[in-house]
Design a protein around this motif. Structure first.
Motif, mmCIF file in Angstrom:
data_model
loop_
_atom_site.group_PDB
_atom_site.id
_atom_site.type_symbol
_atom_site.label_atom_id
_atom_site.label_comp_id
_atom_site.label_asym_id
_atom_site.label_seq_id
_atom_site.Cartn_x
_atom_site.Cartn_y
_atom_site.Cartn_z
ATOM 1 N N PHE A 163 34.034 42.117 51.028
ATOM 2 C CA PHE A 163 33.159 43.256 50.763
ATOM 3 C C PHE A 163 34.035 44.447 50.476
ATOM 4 N N GLN A 164 33.556 45.364 49.721
ATOM 5 C CA GLN A 164 34.428 46.471 49.375
ATOM 6 C C GLN A 164 33.719 47.774 49.627
ATOM 7 N N VAL A 165 34.515 48.761 50.008
ATOM 8 C CA VAL A 165 33.903 50.040 50.338
ATOM 9 C C VAL A 165 33.891 50.963 49.127
ATOM 10 N N PHE A 217 45.756 44.137 38.831
ATOM 11 C CA PHE A 217 45.986 43.068 37.865
ATOM 12 C C PHE A 217 45.865 41.749 38.622
ATOM 13 N N ARG A 218 45.066 40.807 38.072
ATOM 14 C CA ARG A 218 44.831 39.545 38.785
ATOM 15 C C ARG A 218 45.015 38.372 37.831
ATOM 16 N N ILE A 219 45.745 37.366 38.293
ATOM 17 C CA ILE A 219 45.939 36.162 37.483
ATOM 18 C C ILE A 219 45.687 34.969 38.407
ATOM 19 N N ARG A 236 37.444 31.866 31.997
ATOM 20 C CA ARG A 236 36.083 32.063 32.499
ATOM 21 C C ARG A 236 36.129 32.049 34.021
ATOM 22 N N LYS A 237 35.234 32.829 34.608
ATOM 23 C CA LYS A 237 35.227 32.920 36.078
ATOM 24 C C LYS A 237 33.798 33.010 36.579
ATOM 25 N N ARG A 238 33.473 32.197 37.591
ATOM 26 C CA ARG A 238 32.148 32.321 38.210
ATOM 27 C C ARG A 238 32.231 33.354 39.331
ATOM 28 N N VAL A 247 41.464 42.306 35.332
ATOM 29 C CA VAL A 247 41.862 43.596 35.910
ATOM 30 C C VAL A 247 40.621 44.134 36.588
ATOM 31 N N ASN A 248 40.784 44.705 37.775
ATOM 32 C CA ASN A 248 39.621 45.403 38.297
ATOM 33 C C ASN A 248 39.998 46.807 38.725
ATOM 34 N N MET A 249 39.014 47.677 38.630
ATOM 35 C CA MET A 249 39.232 49.098 38.935
ATOM 36 C C MET A 249 38.315 49.472 40.097
ATOM 37 N N PHE A 250 38.898 50.107 41.083
ATOM 38 C CA PHE A 250 38.103 50.625 42.199
ATOM 39 C C PHE A 250 38.011 52.134 42.062
ATOM 40 N N TRP A 251 36.853 52.671 42.357
ATOM 41 C CA TRP A 251 36.756 54.133 42.402
ATOM 42 C C TRP A 251 35.836 54.564 43.544
ATOM 43 N N THR A 297 34.519 34.758 50.259
ATOM 44 C CA THR A 297 33.510 35.810 50.097
ATOM 45 C C THR A 297 33.917 37.051 50.899
ATOM 46 N N HIS A 298 33.998 38.167 50.246
ATOM 47 C CA HIS A 298 34.431 39.390 50.925
ATOM 48 C C HIS A 298 33.760 40.607 50.316
ATOM 49 N N TYR A 299 33.811 41.705 51.022
ATOM 50 C CA TYR A 299 33.464 42.990 50.414
ATOM 51 C C TYR A 299 34.755 43.775 50.466
ATOM 52 N N ASP A 300 35.484 43.869 49.529
ATOM 53 C CA ASP A 300 36.921 44.068 49.356
ATOM 54 C C ASP A 300 37.805 44.570 50.466
ATOM 55 N N HIS A 301 38.402 43.854 51.138
ATOM 56 C CA HIS A 301 39.322 42.888 51.640
ATOM 57 C C HIS A 301 38.999 41.556 50.936
ATOM 58 N N PHE A 360 29.047 41.828 48.596
ATOM 59 C CA PHE A 360 29.951 40.701 48.851
ATOM 60 C C PHE A 360 30.146 39.924 47.565
ATOM 61 N N HIS A 361 31.349 39.423 47.362
ATOM 62 C CA HIS A 361 31.562 38.609 46.170
ATOM 63 C C HIS A 361 32.537 37.481 46.462
ATOM 64 N N ASN A 362 32.310 36.391 45.733
ATOM 65 C CA ASN A 362 33.126 35.186 45.866
ATOM 66 C C ASN A 362 33.428 34.749 44.441
ATOM 67 N N THR A 363 34.709 34.599 44.112
ATOM 68 C CA THR A 363 35.046 34.262 42.725
ATOM 69 C C THR A 363 35.637 32.856 42.656
ATOM 70 N N LEU A 364 35.330 32.180 41.561
ATOM 71 C CA LEU A 364 35.860 30.835 41.324
ATOM 72 C C LEU A 364 36.336 30.788 39.867
ATOM 73 N N LEU A 412 34.785 47.669 39.111
ATOM 74 C CA LEU A 412 34.489 47.100 37.801
ATOM 75 C C LEU A 412 35.482 45.977 37.577
ATOM 76 N N LEU A 413 34.971 44.758 37.469
ATOM 77 C CA LEU A 413 35.854 43.596 37.305
ATOM 78 C C LEU A 413 35.856 43.196 35.833
ATOM 79 N N ALA A 414 37.028 43.297 35.208
ATOM 80 C CA ALA A 414 37.150 42.984 33.780
ATOM 81 C C ALA A 414 37.832 41.635 33.635
ATOM 82 N N TYR A 421 47.871 28.991 42.114
ATOM 83 C CA TYR A 421 48.577 30.269 42.244
ATOM 84 C C TYR A 421 47.606 31.419 42.034
ATOM 85 N N TYR A 422 47.932 32.553 42.667
ATOM 86 C CA TYR A 422 47.093 33.752 42.500
ATOM 87 C C TYR A 422 47.971 34.990 42.603
ATOM 88 N N LEU A 423 47.838 35.876 41.630
ATOM 89 C CA LEU A 423 48.521 37.174 41.701
ATOM 90 C C LEU A 423 47.479 38.260 41.883
HETATM 91 O O1 LIG Z 1 38.629 38.194 40.074
HETATM 92 C C1 LIG Z 1 39.143 37.857 41.119
HETATM 93 O O2 LIG Z 1 39.962 36.946 41.197
HETATM 94 C C2 LIG Z 1 38.795 38.571 42.377
HETATM 95 C C3 LIG Z 1 38.119 39.851 42.094
HETATM 96 C C4 LIG Z 1 37.857 40.649 43.302
HETATM 97 O O3 LIG Z 1 37.867 40.167 44.406
HETATM 98 C C5 LIG Z 1 37.548 42.039 43.141
HETATM 99 O O4 LIG Z 1 37.426 42.518 42.012
HETATM 100 O O5 LIG Z 1 37.403 42.720 44.165
#
Ligand SMILES: O=C(O)CCC(=O)C(=O)O
Length: 254
Positions: free
Chosen positions: A99-101, A81-83, A112-114, A184-188, A92-96, A172-176, A105-107, A38-40
């Motif tokens: 990758f992210q524009v 908020f992510r669970i 534990r998360k890789r 929780v992550n914050m975009f600015w 792997t994405h840049y946020d989508h 780009f990031h890929n989380t496991l 900050l990923l808290a 599951y993922y929220l």
């Molecule tokens: O921590 C996660 O599950 C994903 C985090 C993520 O993709 C992000 O912070 O943009």
């Protein structure tokens, strides 16, 4: 999770049932199978218009969430908020979610998360479709299908509860998830506010000027389609050279 082949479904659950299922390995009640994950990822009230905001959707929890001063209040875009279940891996994405524009900050709150990161300068080695990499098995990539992938430099860390990871825009990031985890992550925004697409509740659409440039490129490619293949090849290569000269910050990594 594979966003390109959508090997997942969206479902609604009461929050306590969601947390119960996310924290267990095997489920008595399930949607698809007893070992499902599951993922929220929280959303705004109006998911099409409003970005997620921990302070609006989860105000009691937000009271406990404090981060150092990284950006001015006017730059804030969203707090998500992510669970996740143990072993859940996000493509792997840049946020989508790849990758992210925006700066991010990923808290990590619990679990534990890789996290594996790739520089934007390795974009040409990641086999992108939009903002996502086609290479899902980043630990054992199919080198016949993705020979360039091995050239991408991999940066890896494991987040422990209480850790903060700064993910700069376009990385780009890929989380496991190595355990059941809450984060929780914050975009600015670091560009002026009018550089971003106004209808973008996820904060992952290309900046306005970049999306104009991509549309113009598509038009240029349609013009090249009018040429015979060897001319198309020649002018395509000249265009690549021009783009390299004008845009690459560091030609060595190309
Ligand atoms: O921590 C996660 O599950 C994903 C985090 C993520 O993709 C992000 O912070 O943009």
């Amino acid at each position: 999770m594979n966003f390109l082949q959508k090997n997942f479904v969206y479902r609604t659950l009461p929050f306590d049932e969601f947390v119960k299922r996310t924290s267990e390995e095997k489920h008595a009640d399930f949607f698809l199978c007893e070992h499902e994950s599951y993922y929220l990822r929280s959303l705004g009230e109006d998911v099409r218009k409003e970005p997620a905001d921990l302070w609006k959707q989860f105000p009691e929890l937000a009271e406990d969430f404090h981060i150092p001063h990284f950006f001015e209040p006017g730059q804030f875009f969203s707090s998500v908020f992510r669970i996740s279940s143990c072993r859940l891996q996000l493509w792997t994405h840049y946020d989508h979610q790849t990758f992210q524009v925006m700066d991010n900050l990923l808290a990590q709150v619990t679990g534990r998360k890789r996290v594996v990161l790739y520089s934007p300068q390795d974009a040409l080695h990641l086999y992108l479709t939009g903002d996502k990499s086609e290479v899902l098995e980043i630990d054992s990539p199919d080198v016949n299908s993705y020979p360039e992938f091995v050239k991408a430099v991999r940066y890896e860390c494991v987040l422990e509860p209480g850790d903060l990871l700064f993910i700069p825009a376009l990385w780009f990031h890929n989380t496991l998830a190595l355990q059941f985890g809450v984060g929780v992550n914050m975009f600015w925004r670091q560009l002026p506010a009018d550089s971003y697409d106004k209808k973008d509740p996820y904060g992952n659409k290309d900046p306005v000027a970049a999306s104009r440039a991509l549309q113009t490129l598509e038009r240029a490619l349609r013009c090249l389609d009018e040429l015979a293949p060897e001319y198309r090849d020649f002018y395509g290569r000249r265009m690549i050279q021009r783009i390299r000269e004008r845009t690459f910050c560091n030609c060595q990594s190309s």
